[in-house]
Design an enzyme around this catalytic site. Structure first.
Site, mmCIF file in Angstrom:
data_model
loop_
_atom_site.group_PDB
_atom_site.id
_atom_site.type_symbol
_atom_site.label_atom_id
_atom_site.label_comp_id
_atom_site.label_asym_id
_atom_site.label_seq_id
_atom_site.Cartn_x
_atom_site.Cartn_y
_atom_site.Cartn_z
ATOM 1 N N ASP A 34 0.855 -1.184 0.000
ATOM 2 C CA ASP A 34 0.000 0.000 0.000
ATOM 3 C C ASP A 34 0.884 1.224 0.000
ATOM 4 O OD1 ASP A 34 -3.250 0.174 0.606
ATOM 5 O OD2 ASP A 34 -2.153 2.046 0.872
ATOM 6 N N GLU A 44 -13.960 -9.940 -7.297
ATOM 7 C CA GLU A 44 -14.166 -10.377 -5.913
ATOM 8 C C GLU A 44 -15.646 -10.173 -5.531
ATOM 9 O OE1 GLU A 44 -12.265 -12.012 -3.703
ATOM 10 O OE2 GLU A 44 -14.202 -11.951 -2.687
ATOM 11 N N LEU A 68 -16.861 -10.694 -2.196
ATOM 12 C CA LEU A 68 -17.101 -10.648 -0.747
ATOM 13 C C LEU A 68 -18.007 -9.477 -0.358
ATOM 14 C CD1 LEU A 68 -15.327 -8.125 0.610
ATOM 15 C CD2 LEU A 68 -13.460 -9.695 0.255
ATOM 16 N N LYS A 92 -19.237 -9.669 -12.648
ATOM 17 C CA LYS A 92 -19.226 -8.863 -11.411
ATOM 18 C C LYS A 92 -20.314 -7.785 -11.453
ATOM 19 C CE LYS A 92 -17.996 -7.071 -7.661
ATOM 20 N NZ LYS A 92 -18.359 -7.720 -6.420
ATOM 21 N N LEU A 97 -34.656 -8.709 -0.825
ATOM 22 C CA LEU A 97 -36.060 -8.399 -1.167
ATOM 23 C C LEU A 97 -36.728 -7.815 0.067
ATOM 24 C CD1 LEU A 97 -36.865 -11.487 -3.410
ATOM 25 C CD2 LEU A 97 -37.108 -9.092 -4.071
ATOM 26 N N GLY A 114 -36.488 -0.593 2.491
ATOM 27 C CA GLY A 114 -35.662 0.171 3.428
ATOM 28 C C GLY A 114 -35.401 1.561 2.885
ATOM 29 N N CYS A 117 -19.757 -0.131 -3.244
ATOM 30 C CA CYS A 117 -19.815 -0.785 -4.552
ATOM 31 C C CYS A 117 -21.123 -0.616 -5.322
ATOM 32 C CB CYS A 117 -19.445 -2.250 -4.396
ATOM 33 S SG CYS A 117 -17.696 -2.374 -3.953
ATOM 34 N N ARG A 119 -19.042 4.925 3.032
ATOM 35 C CA ARG A 119 -19.072 5.377 1.649
ATOM 36 C C ARG A 119 -20.483 5.229 1.057
ATOM 37 N NH1 ARG A 119 -13.766 2.281 -0.617
ATOM 38 N NH2 ARG A 119 -14.353 0.777 0.962
HETATM 39 P P1 NAD Z 1 -10.078 0.552 -0.483
HETATM 40 O O1 NAD Z 1 -10.190 1.998 -0.754
HETATM 41 O O2 NAD Z 1 -10.562 0.016 0.824
HETATM 42 O O3 NAD Z 1 -8.549 0.097 -0.607
HETATM 43 C C1 NAD Z 1 -7.749 0.386 -1.708
HETATM 44 C C2 NAD Z 1 -6.293 0.552 -1.235
HETATM 45 O O4 NAD Z 1 -5.461 0.697 -2.399
HETATM 46 C C3 NAD Z 1 -6.036 1.798 -0.391
HETATM 47 O O5 NAD Z 1 -5.466 1.408 0.848
HETATM 48 C C4 NAD Z 1 -5.052 2.634 -1.237
HETATM 49 O O6 NAD Z 1 -4.114 3.347 -0.458
HETATM 50 C C5 NAD Z 1 -4.389 1.569 -2.065
HETATM 51 N N1 NAD Z 1 -3.773 2.027 -3.320
HETATM 52 C C6 NAD Z 1 -4.318 2.766 -4.307
HETATM 53 N N2 NAD Z 1 -3.430 2.903 -5.317
HETATM 54 C C7 NAD Z 1 -2.309 2.241 -4.959
HETATM 55 C C8 NAD Z 1 -1.053 2.010 -5.581
HETATM 56 N N3 NAD Z 1 -0.753 2.493 -6.802
HETATM 57 N N4 NAD Z 1 -0.133 1.289 -4.908
HETATM 58 C C9 NAD Z 1 -0.398 0.793 -3.684
HETATM 59 N N5 NAD Z 1 -1.576 0.963 -3.061
HETATM 60 C C10 NAD Z 1 -2.522 1.675 -3.685
HETATM 61 O O7 NAD Z 1 -10.813 -0.187 -1.695
HETATM 62 P P2 NAD Z 1 -11.619 -1.584 -1.655
HETATM 63 O O8 NAD Z 1 -12.921 -1.401 -1.001
HETATM 64 O O9 NAD Z 1 -10.698 -2.643 -1.184
HETATM 65 O O10 NAD Z 1 -11.916 -1.784 -3.208
HETATM 66 C C11 NAD Z 1 -10.929 -2.175 -4.123
HETATM 67 C C12 NAD Z 1 -11.603 -2.715 -5.372
HETATM 68 O O11 NAD Z 1 -12.340 -3.907 -5.043
HETATM 69 C C13 NAD Z 1 -12.631 -1.768 -6.001
HETATM 70 O O12 NAD Z 1 -12.600 -1.920 -7.385
HETATM 71 C C14 NAD Z 1 -13.959 -2.285 -5.467
HETATM 72 O O13 NAD Z 1 -15.032 -1.987 -6.331
HETATM 73 C C15 NAD Z 1 -13.711 -3.781 -5.434
HETATM 74 N N6 NAD Z 1 -14.529 -4.521 -4.472
HETATM 75 C C16 NAD Z 1 -14.713 -4.031 -3.210
HETATM 76 C C17 NAD Z 1 -15.463 -4.773 -2.293
HETATM 77 C C18 NAD Z 1 -15.709 -4.259 -0.912
HETATM 78 O O14 NAD Z 1 -16.513 -4.862 -0.202
HETATM 79 N N7 NAD Z 1 -15.093 -3.195 -0.462
HETATM 80 C C19 NAD Z 1 -15.984 -6.022 -2.660
HETATM 81 C C20 NAD Z 1 -15.742 -6.494 -3.955
HETATM 82 C C21 NAD Z 1 -15.007 -5.736 -4.854
HETATM 83 C C1 UGA Z 2 -22.054 -5.958 -2.131
HETATM 84 C C2 UGA Z 2 -22.345 -7.380 -2.636
HETATM 85 O O1 UGA Z 2 -23.267 -8.021 -1.732
HETATM 86 C C3 UGA Z 2 -21.068 -8.215 -2.722
HETATM 87 O O2 UGA Z 2 -21.364 -9.499 -3.300
HETATM 88 C C4 UGA Z 2 -20.061 -7.476 -3.609
HETATM 89 O O3 UGA Z 2 -18.849 -8.178 -3.647
HETATM 90 C C5 UGA Z 2 -19.814 -6.098 -3.037
HETATM 91 O O4 UGA Z 2 -21.079 -5.366 -2.969
HETATM 92 C C6 UGA Z 2 -18.890 -5.312 -3.892
HETATM 93 O O5 UGA Z 2 -18.865 -5.446 -5.087
HETATM 94 O O6 UGA Z 2 -18.195 -4.529 -3.268
HETATM 95 P P1 UGA Z 2 -21.635 -4.897 0.273
HETATM 96 O O7 UGA Z 2 -21.623 -3.585 -0.438
HETATM 97 O O8 UGA Z 2 -20.585 -5.187 1.281
HETATM 98 O O9 UGA Z 2 -21.550 -6.080 -0.805
HETATM 99 O O10 UGA Z 2 -23.014 -4.995 1.009
HETATM 100 P P2 UGA Z 2 -24.414 -5.740 0.922
HETATM 101 O O11 UGA Z 2 -24.568 -6.567 2.135
HETATM 102 O O12 UGA Z 2 -24.688 -6.384 -0.374
HETATM 103 O O13 UGA Z 2 -25.382 -4.483 1.103
HETATM 104 C C7 UGA Z 2 -25.399 -3.427 0.145
HETATM 105 C C8 UGA Z 2 -26.410 -2.373 0.536
HETATM 106 O O14 UGA Z 2 -27.731 -2.822 0.299
HETATM 107 C C9 UGA Z 2 -26.394 -1.968 2.020
HETATM 108 O O15 UGA Z 2 -26.526 -0.559 2.106
HETATM 109 C C10 UGA Z 2 -27.609 -2.638 2.593
HETATM 110 O O16 UGA Z 2 -28.116 -1.948 3.706
HETATM 111 C C11 UGA Z 2 -28.539 -2.522 1.404
HETATM 112 N N1 UGA Z 2 -29.673 -3.444 1.432
HETATM 113 C C12 UGA Z 2 -29.473 -4.780 1.448
HETATM 114 C C13 UGA Z 2 -30.954 -2.920 1.364
HETATM 115 O O17 UGA Z 2 -31.135 -1.704 1.313
HETATM 116 N N2 UGA Z 2 -32.016 -3.765 1.339
HETATM 117 C C14 UGA Z 2 -31.878 -5.088 1.357
HETATM 118 O O18 UGA Z 2 -32.908 -5.802 1.305
HETATM 119 C C15 UGA Z 2 -30.573 -5.629 1.425
#
Ligand code: NAD
Ligand code: UGA
Length: 462
Positions: A30, A155, A157, A208, A273, A276, A283, A350
């Site tokens: 990072d 991803e 998760l 995705k 479903l 809210g 995301c 966020r």
């Molecule tokens: P995040 O902001 O939590 O973390 C990203 C990290 O990358 C930061 O710590 C930042 O400092 C670092 N970074 C940026 N540019 C860099 C570089 N050039 N070198 C080294 N470090 C660098 O982001 P996140 O939530 O982990 O999301 C990352 C990606 O995964 C996004 O595309 C998001 O859409 C996707 N994603 C997120 C989730 C989630 O639940 N947060 C789930 C699935 C997919």
């Molecule tokens: C979501 C997806 O569930 C993950 O599979 C995906 O990897 C991720 O986005 C991503 O791409 O980052 P996340 O954002 O962590 O994960 O949260 P969720 O549990 O899916 O909830 C998303 C939002 O929907 C929350 O604000 C939740 O409160 C809302 N929600 C959920 C509703 O408003 N109504 C519902 O019935 C269910």
């Protein structure tokens, strides 16, 4: 396998500790020095249940480490995952972090002889890996495609369940346009027991967006049904959707069950479903617009997904409009907001629906007091820097003397609240605004409070 991960945020850090937990050697990179130091000291920079224990265990057994030195990490690994942010800029995907990270990885590959696979784990719109990442890697590494490998590995998760989702995945999607990259890359998942779907790069990227768009669509569908229920009056969306859930195609009978009352499966998709105050998070709110914008650029008008977005934007504001109507305006009214994190079990704020809710209350002249068990610090720093607000130390302090309490996030301590205690602290006949439909209306009324819930309105005649 030896893996380097660029970006130690939610996805990078969780992926890193989980991949080391199953036997790989992982180095997370990072660019934020404090983040790296905190990780090296076994302190997770993000709140995610179970993450810190796993981090400490894998630091101790030396399968996991972190650094700022990207070039060294790439050189000392066989595979690099790019897990940097892909935020939204005017509704389109902003690829600046992906481009920068890709260039740096390419430079590090210049002097490397061995075959190295780069995999894009960040969520990127279809065609990013083959039209942007591959040419950038070629240019910065001085190598031709084929001399290095390229995969797309989205991803899936969820925050709050991230460790469980990663260690027990429902699917692993790997996109590659040639066999060698796929064969090398899939080894990092050799200990996982789930379907591995192998597609080309673009299809993996599209899966995705299709998955997140489905979740957003189900939520907006539920919220539209809620709004229609409110418009009709005396129809409760919770009962309506319960009736929908009982369709055996959504909640199938368990094999051999004698009764359809108890013997039903309750698939996780049912939890989307529900009505809210709208979806938020890092995301869904950015990914659906990014896909729409891409579709429009390529000549297709995504009418359904544009409506999904518009319903979600209106949902929190509709609720505040109803509250304003009930209170005869919001000027000088004290309103408490419980929950800033976009959902329970995370400190992530966020794109939380709490933002438009608080902003609209403040704009209407209300005195707003907020409380969240984990999200307050992030809220203060990133969401409401210039907003006049009170940050309460406890949920009851926030509610004291309030004309209304808006529940935005369904943290357990909010759901299991003592209404009599609440009534004794709030103004007489104060409103409980149930933004997540977590309360029994009758329990609220029995405590002498008034109830306003998404998807329910008494008809005028009642
Ligand atoms: P995040 O902001 O939590 O973390 C990203 C990290 O990358 C930061 O710590 C930042 O400092 C670092 N970074 C940026 N540019 C860099 C570089 N050039 N070198 C080294 N470090 C660098 O982001 P996140 O939530 O982990 O999301 C990352 C990606 O995964 C996004 O595309 C998001 O859409 C996707 N994603 C997120 C989730 C989630 O639940 N947060 C789930 C699935 C997919
Ligand atoms: C979501 C997806 O569930 C993950 O599979 C995906 O990897 C991720 O986005 C991503 O791409 O980052 P996340 O954002 O962590 O994960 O949260 P969720 O549990 O899916 O909830 C998303 C939002 O929907 C929350 O604000 C939740 O409160 C809302 N929600 C959920 C509703 O408003 N109504 C519902 O019935 C269910």
């Amino acid at each position: 396998m030896r893996i380097s991960i660029i970006g130690a945020g939610y996805v990078g850090l969780v992926s890193g500790v989980c991949l080391s937990e199953v036997g790989n050697r992982v180095i997370c990179v990072d660019r934020i020095p404090e983040r790296v130091q905190s990780i090296l000291h076994g302190i997770s920079p993000i709140y995610e249940p179970g993450l810190e224990d796993l981090l400490r265990r894998n630091l101790k057994n030396r399968r996991f480490t972190a650094t700022q030195d990207l070039a060294r990490a790439v050189k000392e690994s066989d595979i690099t995952l790019i897990a940097v942010p892909t935020p939204s800029r005017n509704g389109a995907i902003d690829l600046r972090y992906v481009r920068a990270a890709t260039r740096e990885v390419g430079h590090a590959l210049r002097s490397k002889r061995a075959f190295h696979v780069v995999a894009v784990k960040s969520t990127v719109v279809p065609s990013t890996s083959d039209t942007i990442v591959r040419p950038l890697l070629q240019e910065s590494s001085g190598k031709k495609a084929g001399e290095f490998g390229l995969c797309a590995n989205p991803e899936f998760l969820k925050e709050g369940d991230a460790i469980k989702d990663f260690l027990r995945p429902d699917r692993i999607v790997i996109g590659s346009d040639e066999e060698r990259s796929f064969r090398v890359f899939k080894k990092i998942y050799s200990r996982f027991h789930c379907p591995i779907l192998h597609t080309n790069l673009r299809t993996a990227e599209m899966i995705k967006y299709a998955a997140n768009s489905l979740l957003a669509s189900l939520i907006s569908y539920s919220n539209e049904i809620a709004s229609i229920a409110e418009a009709v009056g005396d129809v409760d969306v919770v009962d309506v959707l319960r009736g929908v859930h009982l369709d055996a195609r959504l909640t199938p009978f368990l094999e051999g069950a004698v009764s359809s009352l108890r013997g039903r499966l309750s698939p996780g998709i049912i939890s989307y479903l529900k009505a809210g105050c709208g979806y938020g998070g890092s995301c869904l709110p950015k990914d659906v617009p990014a896909l729409c914008t891409l579709a429009e650029k390529r000549g297709y008008e995504p009418g359904l997904l544009r409506s999904v977005i518009s319903i979600n934007q209106q949902q929190p504001l509709r609720l505040m409009k109803r509250l304003s109507h009930e209170l005869g305006g919001l000027r000088s009214k004290k309103v408490a907001v419980w929950g800033i994190a976009f959902k329970p079990d995370t400190d992530d704020v966020r794109d939380t629906p709490a933002k438009p809710i608080v902003d609209s209350l403040v704009q209407a002249g209300a005195k707003v007091s907020v409380y969240d068990p984990f999200g307050l610090e992030a809220a203060r720093k990133t969401l409401f820097q210039d907003t006049p607000l009170t940050y309460a130390q406890t949920q009851f302090e926030a509610a004291a003397g309030a004309h209304a309490l808006v529940v935005v996030t369904s943290w357990p301590q909010f759901v299991n609240v003592d209404f009599r205690k609440l009534a004794s602290l709030m103004k007489k006949r104060a409103f409980i605004v149930d933004g997540r439909r977590v309360y029994e209306r009758w329990s609220v009324l029995a405590a002498g409070l008034r109830y306003l819930g998404v998807g329910y309105r008494e008809s005028e005649a009642a």
